[in-house]
Design a protein around this motif. Structure first.
Motif, short mmCIF file in Angstrom:
data_model
loop_
_atom_site.label_atom_id
_atom_site.label_comp_id
_atom_site.label_asym_id
_atom_site.label_seq_id
_atom_site.Cartn_x
_atom_site.Cartn_y
_atom_site.Cartn_z
N GLU A 1 -16.78 0.77 6.10
CA GLU A 1 -16.50 2.02 5.40
C GLU A 1 -15.02 2.37 5.39
OE1 GLU A 1 -18.86 4.86 7.39
OE2 GLU A 1 -20.77 4.05 6.72
N ILE A 2 -14.20 1.66 6.11
CA ILE A 2 -12.79 2.01 6.20
C ILE A 2 -11.95 0.93 5.54
CG2 ILE A 2 -13.10 3.33 8.32
CD1 ILE A 2 -12.04 0.99 9.89
N GLU A 3 -10.71 1.27 5.26
CA GLU A 3 -9.76 0.34 4.67
C GLU A 3 -8.45 0.40 5.43
OE1 GLU A 3 -7.06 -0.32 0.66
OE2 GLU A 3 -8.88 0.90 0.54
N GLY A 4 -7.91 -0.75 5.75
CA GLY A 4 -6.62 -0.76 6.43
C GLY A 4 -6.34 -2.10 7.07
N VAL A 5 -5.31 -2.10 7.91
CA VAL A 5 -4.86 -3.35 8.51
C VAL A 5 -4.29 -3.07 9.89
CG1 VAL A 5 -2.57 -3.15 7.45
CG2 VAL A 5 -3.41 -5.40 8.12
N PHE A 6 -4.49 -4.01 10.80
CA PHE A 6 -3.90 -3.96 12.13
C PHE A 6 -3.05 -5.20 12.31
CE2 PHE A 6 -4.10 -5.42 16.56
CZ PHE A 6 -3.42 -4.38 17.16
N LEU A 7 -1.81 -4.99 12.78
CA LEU A 7 -0.88 -6.11 12.92
C LEU A 7 -0.28 -6.15 14.31
CD1 LEU A 7 0.06 -4.44 9.99
CD2 LEU A 7 0.80 -6.78 9.57
N ILE A 8 -0.07 -7.36 14.80
CA ILE A 8 0.71 -7.57 16.01
C ILE A 8 1.97 -8.33 15.59
CG2 ILE A 8 0.79 -8.60 18.31
CD1 ILE A 8 -2.23 -8.39 18.44
N LEU A 9 3.12 -7.75 15.90
CA LEU A 9 4.40 -8.32 15.49
C LEU A 9 5.24 -8.68 16.70
CD1 LEU A 9 5.38 -5.55 12.87
CD2 LEU A 9 3.96 -7.57 12.46
N LYS A 10 6.09 -9.67 16.50
CA LYS A 10 7.13 -9.93 17.48
C LYS A 10 8.24 -8.90 17.29
CE LYS A 10 6.22 -14.91 17.65
NZ LYS A 10 6.80 -16.26 17.45
#
Length: 356
Positions: free
Chosen positions: A4-13
């Motif tokens: 039901e949700i929209e988005g993104v999770f990121l792990i960055l250096k």
């Protein structure tokens, strides 16, 4: 909830290189690249500034940026050791939901094995590791609370905007009703009362409209509001603009709304009185309005070069409804009211703003 949700999770250096991407309800194209590479050309510099802010301050909240497909996302993130965690979504509420879903990827830093023959006490090292993990957990909790507070604040602001919008509409309805009823009034004095009541309703409607459109619910740009109010009063009450002129000298200044409301009613009362009584029998003249900032104080003046006040007029003892209203409103804002009659009438009020 994931469906039901929209988005993104990121792990960055720390240099912004993408290490891991988890998409929720979207298919954002990505590869081994940088965070800025996910953005359209116009948002790439902002993306770099976003990461710089996280590295400098430890966190950044609710930055709007456009993805490659020009869709607008809200991004928040924080620094944890040598990694940057970022959540993005078109909805601030979904940012919080994605954050909860992504917590499994944000485990505490693993304990580092001690080298042999170290002189550091193992007990102290373990305690420092535990404290570091608690700090990381606190950072994540702080991000979550900030996102929730932002959502609550936006809901409050939306509610206040809606209230101001509805109040403005209701006041305009009252003004329209008064205008319709005034068509059936034959007595000139009664008609004047209807017109004055209508102008007061419009003045308050203009104020609530300004609060609605500006998004500020405690402060009003009084200079801009006063110019509009005077124009409205001038063209509402003066049929022949060549007969009575209007001159203004108005500074810009933001004032507390609790100051602006009494001032608007004072201006309304004084201006209409100048038109009704200052220029009898078709006499021509000018009404001048001034609003100045002076060493932390403000001075509002409305003057005309008409016939002036009667010789036996006592400003302190005047019992007319208009003068009682002006004095009462001046006292309400702790203003210093002065009424002078010398080659016309001048009414001034000196006051200070209310600091919240």
């Amino acid at each position: 909830m994931e469906n039901e949700i929209e988005g993104v999770f990121l792990i960055l250096k720390r240099d912004g290189t993408i290490e891991k991407v988890t998409c929720y309800g979207t298919d954002i194209p990505h590869g081994i690249g940088s965070f800025a590479s996910l953005m359209d050309h116009g948002s790439r510099e902002k993306a770099s500034n976003f990461l710089d802010r996280i590295l400098e301050k430890g966190a950044a909240y609710n930055w709007e940026m456009n993805l490659r497909d020009l869709k607008t996302y809200h991004f928040s993130g924080f620094l944890n050791s040598d990694r940057i965690y970022v959540v993005g979504s078109p909805s601030r509420e979904d940012m919080i939901n994605i954050y909860h879903l992504a917590e499994e990827y944000m485990s505490p830093e693993p304990e580092i094995e001690l080298p042999e023959h170290t002189e550091v006490e193992k007990e102290l090292f373990n305690e420092l590791t535990r404290l570091n993990n608690e700090l990381s957990s606190a950072q994540r909790e702080l991000l979550k609370k900030n996102l929730e507070l932002q959502r609550a604040l936006e809901e409050k602001e939306m509610l206040l905007r809606e209230i101001n919008h509805r109040v403005k509409n209701n006041l305009m309805i009252i003004s329209s009703i008064l205008n319709l009823q005034s068509r059936y009034v034959k007595d000139r004095d009664d008609l004047t009362l209807f017109n004055e009541a209508q102008s007061k309703a419009r003045a308050m409607a203009m104020l609530h409209e300004r609060l609605y459109t500006s998004g500020k619910h405690r402060r009003v740009d009084f200079g801009e509001y006063l110019r509009g109010l005077l124009r409205d009063l001038y063209y509402s009450f003066i049929q022949d603009t060549s007969h009575i002129g209007l001159e203004t000298d108005i500074d810009d200044a933001e004032l507390d709304v609790n100051i602006v409301v009494p001032l608007a009613l004072i201006v309304n009362e004084v201006f209409t009185n100048a038109i009704k009584h200052g220029f009898p029998h078709g006499q021509s003249g000018t009404i001048r309005a001034s609003f100045k900032r002076m060493n932390g104080e403000y001075l509002l003046e409305i003057a005309d070069n008409g016939v002036g006040l009667p010789e036996d007029f006592d400003p302190e003892g005047a019992s007319t409804l208009g003068m009682q209203l002006v004095r009462s409103l001046s006292e309400q804002i702790n203003g210093d009211l002065k009424i002078e009659s010398n080659g016309g009438t001048r009414i001034s009020i000196k006051f200070t703003d209310w600091k919240q």
